[in-house]
Design a protein around this motif. Structure first.
Motif, PDB file in Angstrom:
ATOM      1  N   GLY A 212     -32.730  -1.092  52.455  1.00 61.55           N
ATOM      2  CA  GLY A 212     -32.003  -2.338  52.612  1.00 61.55           C
ATOM      3  C   GLY A 212     -31.378  -2.462  53.988  1.00 61.55           C
TER       4      GLY A 212
ATOM      5  N   ALA B 158     -31.996   3.995  43.321  1.00 62.91           N
ATOM      6  CA  ALA B 158     -31.424   3.031  42.389  1.00 62.91           C
ATOM      7  C   ALA B 158     -31.783   3.352  40.948  1.00 62.91           C
ATOM      8  CB  ALA B 158     -31.876   1.618  42.738  1.00 62.91           C
TER       9      ALA B 158
ATOM     10  N   PHE C 282     -24.957  -5.198  41.926  1.00 63.10           N
ATOM     11  CA  PHE C 282     -26.393  -4.954  41.994  1.00 63.10           C
ATOM     12  C   PHE C 282     -26.793  -4.058  40.813  1.00 63.10           C
ATOM     13  CE2 PHE C 282     -29.805  -2.035  43.297  1.00 63.10           C
ATOM     14  CZ  PHE C 282     -30.810  -2.953  43.607  1.00 63.10           C
ATOM     15  N   GLY C 283     -27.919  -4.363  40.163  1.00 63.63           N
ATOM     16  CA  GLY C 283     -28.376  -3.553  39.041  1.00 63.63           C
ATOM     17  C   GLY C 283     -28.099  -4.194  37.703  1.00 63.63           C
TER      18      GLY C 283
ATOM     19  N   ASP D 202     -20.149  -8.982  39.708  1.00 61.48           N
ATOM     20  CA  ASP D 202     -21.526  -9.401  39.975  1.00 61.48           C
ATOM     21  C   ASP D 202     -22.227  -8.294  40.757  1.00 61.48           C
ATOM     22  OD1 ASP D 202     -23.820 -10.960  40.105  1.00 61.48           O
ATOM     23  OD2 ASP D 202     -23.145 -12.089  41.866  1.00 61.48           O
TER      24      ASP D 202
ATOM     25  N   TYR E 165     -21.920 -10.857  50.801  1.00 58.58           N
ATOM     26  CA  TYR E 165     -22.345 -10.117  49.605  1.00 58.58           C
ATOM     27  C   TYR E 165     -23.425 -10.882  48.860  1.00 58.58           C
ATOM     28  CZ  TYR E 165     -22.228  -7.657  45.164  1.00 58.58           C
ATOM     29  OH  TYR E 165     -22.583  -6.940  44.044  1.00 58.58           O
ATOM     30  N   ASP E 166     -24.443 -10.135  48.421  1.00 58.70           N
ATOM     31  CA  ASP E 166     -25.538 -10.689  47.629  1.00 58.70           C
ATOM     32  C   ASP E 166     -25.886  -9.657  46.562  1.00 58.70           C
ATOM     33  OD1 ASP E 166     -27.895 -11.636  46.514  1.00 58.70           O
ATOM     34  OD2 ASP E 166     -28.837 -12.137  48.441  1.00 58.70           O
ATOM     35  N   SER E 167     -25.697  -9.999  45.286  1.00 58.96           N
ATOM     36  CA  SER E 167     -25.920  -9.041  44.204  1.00 58.96           C
ATOM     37  C   SER E 167     -27.391  -8.646  44.039  1.00 58.96           C
ATOM     38  CB  SER E 167     -25.401  -9.603  42.881  1.00 58.96           C
ATOM     39  OG  SER E 167     -26.092 -10.790  42.533  1.00 58.96           O
ATOM     40  N   ASP E 168     -28.300  -9.363  44.698  1.00 62.46           N
ATOM     41  CA  ASP E 168     -29.705  -8.984  44.649  1.00 62.46           C
ATOM     42  C   ASP E 168     -30.042  -7.880  45.664  1.00 62.46           C
ATOM     43  OD1 ASP E 168     -30.330 -10.814  42.654  1.00 62.46           O
ATOM     44  OD2 ASP E 168     -30.673 -12.433  44.097  1.00 62.46           O
ATOM     45  N   LYS E 169     -29.078  -7.529  46.509  1.00 66.21           N
ATOM     46  CA  LYS E 169     -29.292  -6.511  47.526  1.00 66.21           C
ATOM     47  C   LYS E 169     -28.485  -5.254  47.202  1.00 66.21           C
ATOM     48  CE  LYS E 169     -30.219  -9.654  51.387  1.00 66.21           C
ATOM     49  NZ  LYS E 169     -29.807 -10.019  52.775  1.00 66.21           N
ATOM     50  N   ALA E 170     -29.109  -4.103  47.451  1.00 64.35           N
ATOM     51  CA  ALA E 170     -28.409  -2.840  47.205  1.00 64.35           C
ATOM     52  C   ALA E 170     -27.387  -2.539  48.288  1.00 64.35           C
ATOM     53  CB  ALA E 170     -29.413  -1.693  47.121  1.00 64.35           C
TER      54      ALA E 170
ATOM     55  N   ASN F  78     -24.840  -4.204  51.231  1.00 63.54           N
ATOM     56  CA  ASN F  78     -24.173  -5.411  51.681  1.00 63.54           C
ATOM     57  C   ASN F  78     -23.066  -5.042  52.663  1.00 63.54           C
ATOM     58  OD1 ASN F  78     -25.089  -7.909  49.945  1.00 63.54           O
ATOM     59  ND2 ASN F  78     -24.912  -6.197  48.496  1.00 63.54           N
TER      60      ASN F  78
END
Length: 314
Positions: A114, A106, A216-217, A214, A163-168, A170
């Motif tokens: 993940g 990342a 990740f990163g 939205d 989907y979760d933007s805190d996870k790399a 999904n």
């Protein structure tokens, strides 16, 4: 007279597209005989399992640079053939469920791992025959002499996946995508149900992407430029029960963007694979496929895919 269910089983083993696009990147795409003419009004329900290994995601054109990802999926697909203006069309829907796990770089955060499970993005599509694709009921279908066929394809990837933007990693992509293509084939044989039928198939296509607002990163918005693919198959019946296929796919484009800045990661790779289809009864068949990337430019993409599909006609 040949029975309608027997004809549909022989020819509907992969109609309608809707595999997925990660196997497309590993040499399969929609698969062999996906758009072959079928008896008018045919219905088919397919279920299949897929395993992907490499640095590619399930969504179209998704590549994790320096990633090591495994995806396991169970997929349900329904296809319905119908007549429009004398020619044959088909609508299809695909719903995948499964898990993704692995590790990737990342940049800012370094190497991270993940895992996610749930529904992946669905697909809804339409294919319509333009040339050599009349809508035929039995027995006219069984007597039809095939030749060159050309159709038009539209396939939309609907972002319903988790989907979760805190996870790399999904199961969902949080963006829309749409593929447009021109499936074509040349059929060699006295009919589409001939025991010695062979086909030469080509599907040039382009996939366009919406933005992920939205991601990740650190970026506010990520996107992707159009991805061009050319999928090809050479198939041959061994007898009325078994046919084989040599599969290939070339992919180019799909450069990522981050807040409008190009990522310099243009995809340029070629994959090959193979398929065997076996008809076990007049209403059920199974198909096994394997695909693997054998060339990529600057190590941008790598991966392999295995798929086992069962198809029932009703």
């Amino acid at each position: 007279m040949l029975r309608a269910h027997h004809l549909a089983t022989v020819l509907l083993t992969s109609i309608g597209g809707g595999l997925m696009d990660a196997p497309a990147n590993a040499g399969q795409g929609f698969g062999p005989r996906a758009f072959q003419l079928v008896p008018d009004g045919s219905n088919v329900l397919s279920t299949y399992v897929i395993r992907l290994e490499g640095n590619q995601g399930y969504e179209p054109g998704s590549v994790f640079q320096r990633g090591d990802v495994t995806i396991n999926l169970a997929v349900a697909q329904y296809t319905r053939a119908f007549e429009i203006g004398g020619n044959q069309g088909a609508i299809f829907g695909v719903l995948p469920y499964g898990e993704v796990s692995g590790s990737l770089d990342a940049k800012i955060l370094g190497r991270i791992e993940g895992h996610a499970s749930g529904f992946f993005d669905a697909q809804v599509g339409l294919v319509y025959g333009l040339i050599g694709s009349p809508a035929l009921a039995l027995p006219a279908y069984a007597q039809f002499e095939p030749g060159f066929q050309l159709g038009a394809l539209a396939n939309v990837y609907v972002p319903i996946g988790k989907y979760d933007s805190d996870k790399a990693l999904n199961t969902g992509s949080n963006r829309w995508a749409a593929m447009f293509g021109l499936p074509m084939s040349y059929n060699i044989g006295s009919s589409l149900v001939a025991p010695d039928l062979g086909t030469i198939e080509l599907l040039p296509s382009v996939t366009v992407f919406g933005d992920n607002n939205d991601p990740f990163g650190p970026a506010d918005t990520t996107g992707q430029r159009p991805l061009f693919t050319a999928e090809g198959h050479i198939t041959r019946n061994l007898n009325k029960m078994i046919w084989l296929s040599l599969d290939g796919m070339y992919t180019y484009g799909g450069e990522s963007t981050s807040d409008g800045r190009a990522g310099g990661d243009v995809q340029n790779h070629f994959a090959v694979g193979g398929t065997i289809n076996v008809n076990f009864s007049p209403s059920f068949s199974m198909k096994a496929s394997y695909g693997e990337i054998i060339y990529n430019h600057n190590d941008k993409a790598e991966g392999r895919m295995f798929r086992l599909m069962g198809t029932g006609v009703f």
